[in-house]
Design an enzyme around this catalytic site. Structure first.
Site, mmCIF file in Angstrom:
data_model
loop_
_atom_site.group_PDB
_atom_site.id
_atom_site.type_symbol
_atom_site.label_atom_id
_atom_site.label_comp_id
_atom_site.label_asym_id
_atom_site.label_seq_id
_atom_site.Cartn_x
_atom_site.Cartn_y
_atom_site.Cartn_z
ATOM 1 N N GLY A 168 55.813 52.186 32.416
ATOM 2 C CA GLY A 168 55.698 52.645 33.555
ATOM 3 C C GLY A 168 55.551 51.314 35.037
ATOM 4 N N SER A 199 52.204 60.340 34.327
ATOM 5 C CA SER A 199 51.450 61.732 33.878
ATOM 6 C C SER A 199 52.368 62.580 34.844
ATOM 7 C CB SER A 199 50.527 62.001 33.240
ATOM 8 O OG SER A 199 50.083 62.688 32.883
ATOM 9 N N ASN A 235 44.418 64.661 34.236
ATOM 10 C CA ASN A 235 44.889 64.567 32.171
ATOM 11 C C ASN A 235 43.841 64.479 31.428
ATOM 12 O OD1 ASN A 235 45.881 63.151 30.180
ATOM 13 N ND2 ASN A 235 46.996 64.846 30.207
ATOM 14 N N TYR A 243 54.984 64.838 26.521
ATOM 15 C CA TYR A 243 54.284 63.340 27.483
ATOM 16 C C TYR A 243 55.099 61.799 26.909
ATOM 17 C CZ TYR A 243 51.723 59.104 30.010
ATOM 18 O OH TYR A 243 51.655 58.477 30.033
ATOM 19 N N ASN A 276 40.845 61.362 31.844
ATOM 20 C CA ASN A 276 42.745 60.037 31.522
ATOM 21 C C ASN A 276 42.765 60.037 32.630
ATOM 22 O OD1 ASN A 276 44.809 58.539 30.889
ATOM 23 N ND2 ASN A 276 45.287 60.237 30.164
ATOM 24 N N CYS A 277 44.328 60.236 33.708
ATOM 25 C CA CYS A 277 44.778 60.013 34.722
ATOM 26 C C CYS A 277 44.468 60.972 35.538
ATOM 27 C CB CYS A 277 46.052 59.415 34.901
ATOM 28 S SG CYS A 277 46.888 60.323 33.796
ATOM 29 N N MET A 309 50.673 60.517 37.817
ATOM 30 C CA MET A 309 49.616 60.654 38.229
ATOM 31 C C MET A 309 49.931 59.283 36.670
ATOM 32 S SD MET A 309 47.537 64.178 36.523
ATOM 33 C CE MET A 309 48.218 63.970 35.714
ATOM 34 N N GLU A 311 53.558 50.947 26.263
ATOM 35 C CA GLU A 311 52.976 49.729 26.480
ATOM 36 C C GLU A 311 53.006 48.791 25.019
ATOM 37 O OE1 GLU A 311 49.691 46.436 28.890
ATOM 38 O OE2 GLU A 311 50.136 48.567 29.525
ATOM 39 N N CYS A 349 51.523 55.858 35.627
ATOM 40 C CA CYS A 349 52.779 55.485 35.753
ATOM 41 C C CYS A 349 53.505 57.073 35.496
ATOM 42 C CB CYS A 349 52.938 54.623 35.174
ATOM 43 S SG CYS A 349 53.421 55.018 33.354
#
Length: 725
Positions: free
Chosen positions: A691, A397, A416, A552, A183-184, A393, A557, A395
């Site tokens: 975010g 995390s 992540n 989390y 992921n990020c 990480m 969005e 916006c």
């Protein structure tokens, strides 16, 4: 067949129930009697007849500790027929057939591709950062549409069906599990810029100037963004880039010594030239990020964290970042959407007027009033909440504090592995005011979410370093693995995080306590207990699997729209819950209300302690350009209370009539309140979609998010005027 008029009480109530229920894919759950009741309620079968039906079903399952889904379904239909409810039995059979047909439809790429070709808004506007009109985005959407259908078949069937029903949301299904991507991340720029790296055919050496360093950063960001599906961040970028700016300084010193003899003038010349180099380098980075397109057909979701450096070059980097953002992009000086800027406030560094970097904090306040960014991190509170200080990480995390085998704290180079979000409002709607039932349903959804998250982890372990060399072999993830290395070396022992998301605490509270529950301590404690329970599950899973599971606060969005839409289909228009047409983000205060910033943040401040894997607070303000001290007052008050705070303030601009302020929401988006202009070519409309910021006129968002943004009321305090423009 029994005559309901005379024999409806003839079935004896059986209290014995099986211990376990085995789903069609073999997943074992506790037998949940409430599910039978919910199904019967949906069929308008309640009261005594419901008791009879349940007793009849249980009679057929006597002596079985474990029953299959098929056994229960057969007992269900047979009991309905025995009680003379043939029409209900047939309706249930038809429902099951339709459910299976729907499953086949959802896992058929042809159907989804047809929806995409028809420009289904839920597909083309799912990500407000993607321009669905351009070819590379269309290619990504096409691949993602196919990836989703194939991915659903790869994961456990009970997880896939829970996702399709809207009980949970398996994030980024267009990329994973079809591809074992992460992921990020926090890119380890220091490691890469210091030791060099390779992209494609190019071996890149360590840069000898800040201009080259930022050019390399842009290339790294583009490559990383194409090798994962989430956002990428640079932590303490002012400190990371300072050594390369010093190379410029020493170069200018040497140059100036050839024609200047006065030592003070030599230094002054070198400083002046270096400051210009820094500004030019940071401006180039801003433009390069905003002109990049990753393989996902979007500008890379990039975040720059800065604010702690105190040397003159570090200060200059900070000031340049802020001045460039204030200046705007292009001829029209539009607000840059990326990179997201995150400025750190710290006692003794920039919090108070006597601190050495206070002037930069003032510049950050000015920037936020004009461009919304930077968001701010409160250094001490972030350390308290997450165990160490670092930028988020993407916006929101956050990594937890972690040390390697040598006892060294490590933040950059970590990542992540994915997110699964639970639909809390649905649990509350099913419970219908019964808290005991709420917790029963909650327990089962936690088991489903656990299965989904464990599958996410297992899937990323299928990657090899050769799949994403920039991440695994050339330093973005900190360690450099060999081509045949084991990627788990970078994930295990809590080095990576995997996230359990949630949405809609406001709607849950409303379901049990009514729409104005924010000042009700019992309601607050109940919603806080939900987040505590999520946290306890994550701690238990972390011990069980040796990966860091974290809670989390999902950005939502598009999920704010999807979950609400699915629940409206199921439960109808429920006042202050589904009738709003969106669900409220995570633990946030109802956006339709007008608490002061202090009241809003006081209400929200307890939740991140148990959701430290990802969170952010925002406040909605009027135009603050003429009143920056009001914003600074909120930042100062919040310093030791919350960790991460964003600013939402009107910064829309119409180039047609000159209006500057807040655009008016309409059914088609937003328009200038003065002349009605809504052409993205002649106006700049910037809103916080989650975010990140977004431009809804250039890249429309899903309906629910649009309604949520249009519903946001201002958080006013003394000295602020709502109509201030």
């Amino acid at each position: 067949m029994l005559d309901l008029k005379t024999d409806k009480n003839s079935i004896k109530v059986i209290k014995e129930v099986p211990s376990y229920f085995v789903k069609r894919d073999g997943a074992k759950f506790s037998f949940a009697l409430y599910k039978l009741k919910l199904v019967l309620n949906a069929m308008d079968l309640s009261g005594k007849i419901q008791e009879n039906i349940i007793s009849g079903i249980l009679n057929k399952l006597i002596g079985k500790d474990e029953v299959s889904a098929q056994e229960v379904a057969t007992a269900f239909v047979d009991t309905l027929k025995e009680l003379g409810l043939d029409d209900k039995a047939q309706a249930y059979i038809e429902y099951r057939k339709q459910d299976e047909e729907k499953w086949k439809e959802q896992t058929n790429p042809t159907e989804r591709l047809a929806r995409l070709q028809g420009k289904d808004p839920s597909l083309v506007h799912e990500n407000a950062n993607k321009d669905s009109k351009v070819f590379n985005t269309q290619r990504d959407l096409t691949a993602g549409t196919v990836g989703k259908t194939l991915g659903l078949k790869m994961m456990p069937e009970h997880v896939a069906k829970a996702h399709l029903r809207g009980d949970i949301h398996y994030h980024d299904l267009d990329y994973t599990p079809w591809s074992p991507m992460t992921n990020c991340c926090l890119i380890d720029f220091k490691e890469m810029l210091t030791h060099g790296f390779k992209i494609g055919n190019a071996e890149v050496e360590s840069p000898h100037s800040i201009q080259t360093a930022t050019a390399q950063m842009a290339q790294i960001i583009a490559n990383v963004a194409s090798s994962q599906y989430g956002g990428c961040s640079a932590d303490r970028i002012d400190e990371v880039l300072a050594p390369f700016a010093m190379k410029n300084y020493h170069k200018h010193l040497k140059e100036s010594e050839e024609f200047i003899t006065d030592e003070d003038k030599i230094k002054a010349f070198a400083v002046k030239r270096t400051k210009k180099d820094i500004y030019d380098a940071m401006q180039a980075l801003e433009y390069e990020i905003n002109t990049l397109f990753s393989s996902q057909g979007q500008t890379p979701f990039t975040t720059l964290g800065f604010g702690l450096g105190t040397s003159w070059v570090e200060r200059e980097i900070q000031k340049s970042i802020l001045r460039i953002r204030i200046a705007g992009l292009g001829k029209e000086k539009r607000t840059a959407i990326f990179p997201k800027l995150v400025f750190t406030i710290k006692k003794g560094v920039n919090l108070k007027p006597e601190d050495p970097n206070y002037d930069i904090k003032e510049l950050a306040v000015e920037c936020a009033t004009k461009r919304m960014y930077p968001d701010v991190l409160m250094y001490d509170k972030i350390k308290e909440l997450t165990g160490s200080f670092k930028a988020p990480m993407g916006c929101r995390s956050f990594l937890q504090g972690w040390k390697d085998e040598n006892g060294q704290e490590v933040n950059s180079g970590r990542m992540n592995l994915g997110v699964v979000t639970v639909n809390l409002p649905r649990i509350a709607l099913k419970a219908n005011g019964d808290k005991n039932l709420f917790w029963q349903i909650f327990d089962e959804e936690m088991q489903v979410a656990k299965s989904a998250l464990v599958f996410k982890v297992k899937r990323v372990l299928d990657a090899s370093p050769e799949n994403a060399p920039i991440l695994y072999q050339f330093g973005a993830f900190g360690k450099r693995l060999k081509p045949d290395g084991n990627v788990d070396e970078l994930f295990k022992n809590g080095r990576a995080t995997v996230s359990l998301g949630y949405i809609g605490l406001y709607e849950v509270g409303t379901s049990f306590y009514g729409p104005d529950w924010e000042n009700n301590q019992e309601a607050h404690d109940f919603t806080l207990q939900i987040v505590k329970e999520l946290n306890l599950r994550c701690k238990a899973w972390s011990k069980e699997y040796n990966y860091h599971f974290s809670v989390y606060s999902t950005p939502s969005e598009s999920l704010t729209d999807r979950f609400c839409k699915l629940d409206t289909e199921r439960f109808g228009k429920v006042k202050d819950i589904t009738d709003k047409e969106y669900y409220t983000n995570s633990f946030h205060y109802d956006v339709r209300k007008h608490p002061s910033p202090f009241e809003k943040l006081t209400f929200e401040m307890d939740y991140p302690k148990y959701a430290s894997g990802g969170f952010i607070h925002y406040c909605e303000y009027p135009n603050l350009r003429q009143n920056p001290k009001a914003l600074e007052a909120v930042w100062d008050w919040a310093y030791d209370k919350i960790g991460y705070l964003g600013t939402n303030t009107p910064i829309d601009k119409c180039y047609k009539c000159g209006f500057q302020g807040e655009f008016k929401p309409t059914a088609r988006g937003f328009e200038c309140p003065k002349c009605g202009n809504h052409d993205p070519k002649t106006c700049d409309c910037v809103k916080r979609t989650c975010g990140y910021l977004g431009n809804p006129l250039q890249r429309p968002m899903v309906h629910g998010r649009h309604v949520e943004i249009a519903s946001r009321a201002k958080n006013l305090m003394n000295g602020m005027a709502e109509d201030e423009q």
